[in-house]
Design a protein around this motif. Structure first.
Motif, PDB file in Angstrom:
ATOM      1  N   ARG A 405       0.840  -1.204   0.000  1.00 19.81           N
ATOM      2  CA  ARG A 405       0.000   0.000   0.000  1.00 19.81           C
ATOM      3  C   ARG A 405       0.887   1.271   0.000  1.00 19.81           C
ATOM      4  O   ARG A 405       0.500   2.308  -0.519  1.00 19.81           O
ATOM      5  CB  ARG A 405      -0.895  -0.040   1.240  1.00 19.81           C
ATOM      6  CG  ARG A 405      -2.065   0.885   1.229  1.00 19.81           C
ATOM      7  CD  ARG A 405      -3.153   0.475   0.258  1.00 19.81           C
ATOM      8  NE  ARG A 405      -4.069   1.597   0.085  1.00 19.81           N
ATOM      9  CZ  ARG A 405      -4.956   1.706  -0.892  1.00 19.81           C
ATOM     10  NH1 ARG A 405      -5.084   0.733  -1.781  1.00 19.81           N
ATOM     11  NH2 ARG A 405      -5.728   2.747  -0.971  1.00 19.81           N
ATOM     12  N   LYS A 408       1.807   1.930  -3.448  1.00 22.52           N
ATOM     13  CA  LYS A 408       0.635   2.290  -4.237  1.00 22.52           C
ATOM     14  C   LYS A 408       0.263   3.761  -4.028  1.00 22.52           C
ATOM     15  O   LYS A 408      -0.132   4.451  -4.950  1.00 22.52           O
ATOM     16  CB  LYS A 408      -0.552   1.396  -3.852  1.00 22.52           C
ATOM     17  CG  LYS A 408      -1.739   1.527  -4.788  1.00 22.52           C
ATOM     18  CD  LYS A 408      -2.653   0.317  -4.714  1.00 22.52           C
ATOM     19  CE  LYS A 408      -3.736   0.302  -5.770  1.00 22.52           C
ATOM     20  NZ  LYS A 408      -4.513   1.496  -5.951  1.00 22.52           N
ATOM     21  N   LEU A 409       0.420   4.240  -2.810  1.00 20.31           N
ATOM     22  CA  LEU A 409       0.029   5.620  -2.539  1.00 20.31           C
ATOM     23  C   LEU A 409       1.141   6.612  -2.882  1.00 20.31           C
ATOM     24  O   LEU A 409       0.875   7.708  -3.369  1.00 20.31           O
ATOM     25  CB  LEU A 409      -0.361   5.767  -1.059  1.00 20.31           C
ATOM     26  CG  LEU A 409      -1.139   7.051  -0.758  1.00 20.31           C
ATOM     27  CD1 LEU A 409      -2.507   7.026  -1.403  1.00 20.31           C
ATOM     28  CD2 LEU A 409      -1.281   7.260   0.744  1.00 20.31           C
TER      29      LEU A 409
ATOM     30  N   ASN B 219      -4.482   4.150  -9.073  1.00 19.71           N
ATOM     31  CA  ASN B 219      -3.030   4.319  -9.164  1.00 19.71           C
ATOM     32  C   ASN B 219      -2.565   5.767  -9.288  1.00 19.71           C
ATOM     33  O   ASN B 219      -1.617   6.062  -9.991  1.00 19.71           O
ATOM     34  CB  ASN B 219      -2.462   3.534 -10.347  1.00 19.71           C
ATOM     35  CG  ASN B 219      -2.775   2.069 -10.219  1.00 19.71           C
ATOM     36  OD1 ASN B 219      -2.646   1.504  -9.128  1.00 19.71           O
ATOM     37  ND2 ASN B 219      -3.223   1.470 -11.296  1.00 19.71           N
ATOM     38  N   ILE B 220      -3.232   6.679  -8.662  1.00 17.07           N
ATOM     39  CA  ILE B 220      -2.702   8.050  -8.610  1.00 17.07           C
ATOM     40  C   ILE B 220      -1.891   8.163  -7.326  1.00 17.07           C
ATOM     41  O   ILE B 220      -2.367   7.816  -6.247  1.00 17.07           O
ATOM     42  CB  ILE B 220      -3.831   9.087  -8.686  1.00 17.07           C
ATOM     43  CG1 ILE B 220      -4.391   9.058 -10.114  1.00 17.07           C
ATOM     44  CG2 ILE B 220      -3.324  10.476  -8.338  1.00 17.07           C
ATOM     45  CD1 ILE B 220      -5.341  10.157 -10.445  1.00 17.07           C
ATOM     46  N   TYR B 303      -9.491   3.467  -5.296  1.00 20.38           N
ATOM     47  CA  TYR B 303      -9.094   4.769  -5.832  1.00 20.38           C
ATOM     48  C   TYR B 303      -8.198   5.525  -4.850  1.00 20.38           C
ATOM     49  O   TYR B 303      -8.324   5.396  -3.640  1.00 20.38           O
ATOM     50  CB  TYR B 303     -10.328   5.629  -6.119  1.00 20.38           C
ATOM     51  CG  TYR B 303     -11.234   5.028  -7.148  1.00 20.38           C
ATOM     52  CD1 TYR B 303     -10.810   4.875  -8.474  1.00 20.38           C
ATOM     53  CD2 TYR B 303     -12.517   4.612  -6.802  1.00 20.38           C
ATOM     54  CE1 TYR B 303     -11.651   4.313  -9.422  1.00 20.38           C
ATOM     55  CE2 TYR B 303     -13.362   4.050  -7.749  1.00 20.38           C
ATOM     56  CZ  TYR B 303     -12.925   3.897  -9.061  1.00 20.38           C
ATOM     57  OH  TYR B 303     -13.737   3.347  -9.995  1.00 20.38           O
ATOM     58  N   SER B 304      -7.328   6.310  -5.424  1.00 24.53           N
ATOM     59  CA  SER B 304      -6.557   7.248  -4.612  1.00 24.53           C
ATOM     60  C   SER B 304      -6.476   8.538  -5.415  1.00 24.53           C
ATOM     61  O   SER B 304      -6.821   8.561  -6.596  1.00 24.53           O
ATOM     62  CB  SER B 304      -5.162   6.688  -4.334  1.00 24.53           C
ATOM     63  OG  SER B 304      -4.520   6.389  -5.560  1.00 24.53           O
TER      64      SER B 304
END
Lengths: 790, 339
Positions: A405, A408-409, B219-220, B303-304
């Motif tokens: 994670r 991913k972030l 994937n942002i 989502y991000s």
């Protein structure tokens, strides 16, 4: 808060100089600046004052003879406290003081001075000081001052973000430094003797989560030793007495606000933590009286409140020179309760500032012991009893962190070892479980609540700047070309600025009085305005535009032409509007114009001409204003119609409004509803119309009409002839003329220039005349408008 | 036998020294009906064929030479006369260029908004708007700012009398409105007016403008955020400026950052504008907090996104070197016409 560089070193081991520490802290999110850079002087030595004489030419100056043990110096000094026999700080010629001030040989009021006797503020040791700095009598002479002062400290100013109350202490700051430098903080050593506990604390409110009380008897209240005083002073806290100073010292050290009561002053030997009763009052340590309510948490004896919990102690229970038995409080109050109280009473303290941001469960306990230990060490006495009551079963937060994670972030894979070490040095307990890490959050980090908070901690300590940017996107997505400005506004702005108008921007607020004078009504009133000028939301752009106009004319502008695009607030809600205002001469005088007649004003017709010019299509029609707004001159206003709907209007402001303008000119105002238009009007639709390649013929005619006949009717006939005859291409009105003697009382003359042209061939005079006669006969028949003879 | 060559050279000499009126006299003298050369050409018939050939060509050449010379001379004289005329008409350029009509201007704040919007539009953002009269939900709650949170202290709020509404304290509620109406991917900027209940001084105004940015999708990442803001800074302020990201705290983003750009006055050396730090704080940003995504029913696992907020007045003050924010709202023409 202010922090001492040397004090920080007691909590974590580092070698970086103050500037680098400030940079390091700033880079991990703790904004830090260096307030004073320790000893910012050189060339200052200890010296003895041998003799003090009056300066021959100045009453307030002294002529001192001083010695550094080797040489004697004659120095002019203005300090009233200078006396023979003192050991002082002498800046010799060539010495440098903070701010890069070099001491030079100089004459003061005609007498030469071979140096300067310094005060503490001149040396940068204190922010303020009075008189010269007097050193201990036995200080050796001629020794550099820094050797005598010994300690060399810097003061740092720390600014925290609202979530990081845990950094409001030297331990907290040290922990941040340690996390970046991969070092564990060093905690103070405390003794925790076993004690018998007998109940004196009654915890009666949920607004207090934990309350630790400790009774110490047989203390000697006295001024604090030097090391405590200096530590407090460096952080901007005034020393009071050893007991109070220790509570403040521990707060600065560990971040836990503490309070000490004189237990003998209480009405009972019970300390009650309860909600205040409505209307109950207390005189706080600041000497002021506060009225409390049931949402305020207080510490009380059986009769009355002795402190506003977490905010300020009460006056009558305070420690004084006679105090022998101290009740020491270390508690955790509900942040929202303290915040509410502090806001309501408009009373903030170092203590409330910390409670509001939340405190560490474990720190309260550590601080309680630390303060008790220090009191025994400094003021003597004995711990009688200690009580620790909790309202809740405190459990540490546990969060599962998924390693993938993080990438991913952040968009970047930080090594597992690296991210684990960042967390560990922040005091987070880690239990790796293959792909995930179970993180146990220390009690003081109440801001870490979920996985994403841990990811921030990792990114922050790893360094935002160390996370590389991805390679640039090759193809950038293009979205539809919408703009901040609706099409029509874009076009108005371009055109009006080209026509000499300046764009303004006003506040959305205005004053009711202003609106009333313009006949406007407001719909939104601000419940908590800053001032009367800002009491309501503007229902129209007029009020502020008119103010701008008046301001500029008042400041000497000969004319002003302004426009604004912005929102108004009326019963239909927020509405985008566009408005323009203008007053005065359109042209200024010009040396090249010999005749002054070319000097139009922004009157009804010139202004209306501008409006006509900037309206983007023929779909906008100017017509009679059937329901003029109250601020318009009834006789000088018109409406702008778009597809059958009134969208705007223009005209001259009522004379009663503009009375106060000095120049006496009319004020032209135009406004249009952009909110309505932005949906229905989206850019000018222009279709190419073929134009004739053949030459044109011009005709000038003057017509006489009845004054009462609306000009628009004449125009309508022109337009009909243009349509049917198809050779009259343009007409323009170049003169309007009234003369009772020549034309008759009720008559008016209009002169037109007509342009004739055929699309297919060269037009003959006969053909043009025929069409013109058709026009004239129609005007005569339909409107009794005749050709003027002469 | 007349000497044609001599006649021609004499004529050319006379033409060279003639003025415009003398030229006409010379033309008549040589080329007119009874002119010297005309007569010679007329008299050719009396000569033999051989002589005719020689004289004829000589005379014709002389005629065309003289014609050409007269034409040339005329051209030269005209040109000289024109030059002389223009020289006489020469004007003093210093006082002449004064246009008696006022110069219009566009407000620096709106120019700045427009400029910033243009950069983000080129980076694939579209422009959205939100209301200024807001509810507590949009302005605070949905943005993960619960009641009684100290973060609200920094945003003193105007409330409207007789209703539960407030004036938005930032453009961030625009994020919520956009996400409520749209499924990811989202990539918008929201420019607009915001309000804070604080007294005005040189650097504070109760009304100011912000531009909010938001991108949400699969994937942002934080690295994307760094990328887009670096591009913005370079396109808007200049390619040669360094930028740095400093950890900070906003309720609605996590991680949060403050973006500093290298001071463009001193290029990082330290000056009055950057308070000797070499850096200027320009905007706040971060990764959209999962709670914010949850508030609009977005799947926070799938989502991000990132969000940022730019203070327009601050940027305009830096860009134009303006030291008092109140000047923007005073609307003195002497100020406005400078932009």
């Amino acid at each position: 808060m202010k922090a001492s560089y040397n004090w920080l070193k007691k909590f974590v081991d580092f070698d970086l100089p103050p500037d680098d520490i400030a940079r390091l802290l700033t880079s991990i999110g703790v904004e830090t600046s260096v307030l004073s850079l320790g000893l910012g002087f050189s060339g200052v030595v200890s010296a003895k004052v041998l003799d003090v004489q009056k300066h021959p030419n100045a009453d307030k100056l002294h002529l001192c003879s001083v010695t550094d043990g080797t040489n004697d110096y004659s120095v002019v000094c203005g300090a009233p406290n200078v006396a023979a026999g003192q050991t002082v700080a002498l800046s010799k010629i060539g010495a440098v003081l903070p701010g890069n001030i070099e001491i030079k040989k100089s004459k003061i009021r005609g007498v030469e001075s071979e140096g300067m006797l310094c005060s503490e503020s001149e040396l940068g040791l204190k922010e303020k000081s009075e008189g010269i700095f007097v050193l201990p009598e036995n200080a050796p002479l001629g020794v550099p001052l820094e050797k005598i002062l010994g300690e060399n400290d810097s003061i740092l100013e720390i600014e925290i973000t609202t979530n990081r109350g845990d950094v409001l202490s030297h331990l907290g700051i040290a922990r941040e430094i340690g996390a970046k430098l991969k070092k564990n903080p060093i905690l103070p050593v405390i003794k925790t003797p076993k004690l018998s506990s007998f109940s004196i604390v009654k915890l009666e409110s949920d607004m207090c989560l934990r309350y630790i009380g400790c009774v110490i008897s047989g203390v000697k209240v006295a001024p604090s030793p030097k090391w405590i005083c200096e530590s407090l002073e460096k952080c901007g806290v005034r020393p009071i007495n050893n007991i109070v100073d220790i509570t403040n010292y521990v707060m600065l050290e560990l971040g836990q606000p503490m309070h000490a009561f004189d237990i003998s002053k209480l009405a009972s030997k019970k300390v009650i933590v309860r909600a205040a009763k409505d209307g109950e009052t207390i005189t706080a340590l600041d000497g002021r009286n506060y009225e409390l309510d049931a949402q305020t948490l207080v510490i009380a004896d059986e009769e009355k409140p002795i402190a506003i919990a977490g905010v300020m102690g009460g006056e009558y229970s305070g420690i004084d020179a006679q105090t022998q038995t101290v009740f020491l409080e270390s508690a955790i109050f509900s942040p929202s309760s303290i915040r509410r109280t502090s806001k309501k009473l408009n009373l903030a303290s170092d203590s409330s500032y910390r409670f509001e941001r939340g405190l560490g469960w474990d720190i309260a306990e550590l601080a309680s012991w630390r303060a008790a230990n220090l009191i025994l060490e400094v003021a003597g006495g004995k711990i009688e009893t200690r009580e620790d009551i909790a309202k809740i079963d405190y459990e540490k937060t546990e969060i599962t962190l998924r390693i993938d994670r993080v990438e991913k972030l952040l968009g970047y894979a930080i090594e597992e070892d690296e991210l684990a070490s960042a967390l560990r040095f922040l005091g987070i307990d880690l239990q790796p479980r293959g792909g995930v890490i179970l993180c146990v959050i220390p009690s003081w980090r109440n801001d870490i609540k979920e996985e994403v908070d841990l990811i921030e901690e990792i990114a922050r300590i790893y360094g935002y700047d160390n996370i590389p940017k991805p390679p640039e996107e090759k193809t950038q997505i293009r979205t539809k070309n919408n703009s901040f400005f609706p099409h029509i506004v874009e076009s108005f702005r371009t055109k009006l600025s080209g026509l000499g108008f300046s764009e303004v921007l006003n506040y959305s607020f205005c004053e009711i009085k202003e609106l009333e004078s313009l006949g406007l009504k407001y719909h939104y009133k601000i419940a908590n305005p800053i001032s009367k000028e800002n009491e309501v939301l503007r229902p129209s752009l007029l009020a502020s535009l008119y103010k701008n106009l008046a301001l500029n004319l008042d400041r000497g502008a000969e004319s002003a032409a302004l426009f604004e695009y912005g929102k108004t607030y009326s019963q239909s809600g927020e509405k985008k509007m566009f408005a323009a205002i203008a007053c005065g001469n359109v042209w200024r005088e010009w040396w090249s114009w010999t005749e002054k007649k070319i000097c139009p004003k922004y009157d009804f017709y010139f202004g209306g001409g501008i409006v006509k010019n900037i309206l983007p299509s023929e779909d906008f029609i100017i017509s009679e204003n059937l329901a003029p707004e109250k601020y318009f001159h009834y006789g000088k206003t018109a409406s702008v119609i778009y597809r059958g709907k009134t969208v705007g209007g223009f005209g001259v402001l009522k004379p009663s409004i503009c009375e106060c303008l000095k120049n006496g000119d009319e004020v032209f105002y135009f406004e249009i509803d952009v909110e309505t238009l932005q949906d229905s009007y989206c850019g000018k639709d222009s279709y190419y119309k073929r134009y004739s390649k053949f030459p044109s013929l011009k005709r000038d005619i003057s017509l006489i009409a009845d004054k009462k006949l609306p000009f628009s009717k004449i125009e309508k006939t022109f337009k009909n002839v243009m349509k049917t005859g198809n050779v009259l291409k343009e007409y323009s009105l170049f003169s309007v003329y009234e003369d009772a003697a020549k034309l008759g009382e009720d008559k008016i003359s209009y002169s037109f220039r007509l342009t004739y042209r055929d699309n297919e061939k060269t037009l003959t005079d006969e053909e043009a005349n025929k069409d013109m006669n058709n026009l004239l006969s129609k005007l005569d028949k339909e409107l009794s408008v005749t050709l003027r003879q002469s | 036998m007349v000497n044609i060559e001599q006649i021609a050279s004499e004529a050319l000499a006379k033409i060279d020294g003639a003025d415009i009126s003398a030229l006409e006299v010379l033309r008549l003298e040589y080329l007119g009906k009874s002119g010297v050369l005309t007569q010679i050409l007329k008299s050719l018939s009396q000569y033999s064929t051989e002589e005719k050939k020689v004289f004829g060509s000589m005379a014709n050449k002389a005629k065309s030479d003289i014609e050409k010379a007269i034409e040339n001379k005329k051209e030269n004289l005209k040109k000289a006369a024109l030059d002389e005329k223009m020289l006489k008409e020469k004007l003093d350029p210093s006082p002449a260029f004064y246009f008696p009509f006022s110069k219009g201007s566009l407000h620096p704040i709106l120019q700045t908004i427009d400029g910033i919007c243009c950069v983000f539009k080129s980076l694939g953002f579209s422009v959205a708007e939100g209301p200024e009269i807001e509810t507590d939900w949009y302005n605070f709650e949905a943005l993960n700012i619960p009641k009684d949170h100290p973060a609200r202290d920094a945003q003193d709020t105007f409330y409207l009398e007789g209703m539960n509404n407030l004036l938005r304290t930032h453009t961030s509620p625009g994020q919520i409105h956009v996400m409520e109406k749209q499924v990811p991917p989202v990539k918008v900027i929201v420019p607009g007016r915001v309000y804070r209940n604080e007294a005005s001084d040189a650097s504070h105004s109760s009304t100011f403008h912000q531009i909010e940015g938001l991108a949400v999708g699969e994937n942002i990442t934080f690295a994307d955020l760094k990328n887009v803001l670096a591009q913005f800074v370079h396109k808007f302020f200049g390619n040669d400026l360094d930028i740095r990201f400093r950890p900070s705290y906003f309720q609605f983003t996590e991680p949060s950052a403050e973006v500093d750009i290298q001071c463009f006055f001193c290029k990082g050396k330290g000056c009055r504008v950057c308070k000797n730090s070499g850096w200027i704080e320009t905007l706040g940003c971060g990764m959209v907090h999962p709670n914010v995504l949850k508030a609009v029913n977005y799947d926070a696992e799938k989502y991000s996104g990132y969000a940022f907020g730019i203070g327009v007045e601050r940027v305009a003050m830096l860009k134009y070197g303006i030291d008092d924010i109140r000047l923007f709202y005073e609307n003195d023409l002497r100020f406005l016409k400078q932009f």
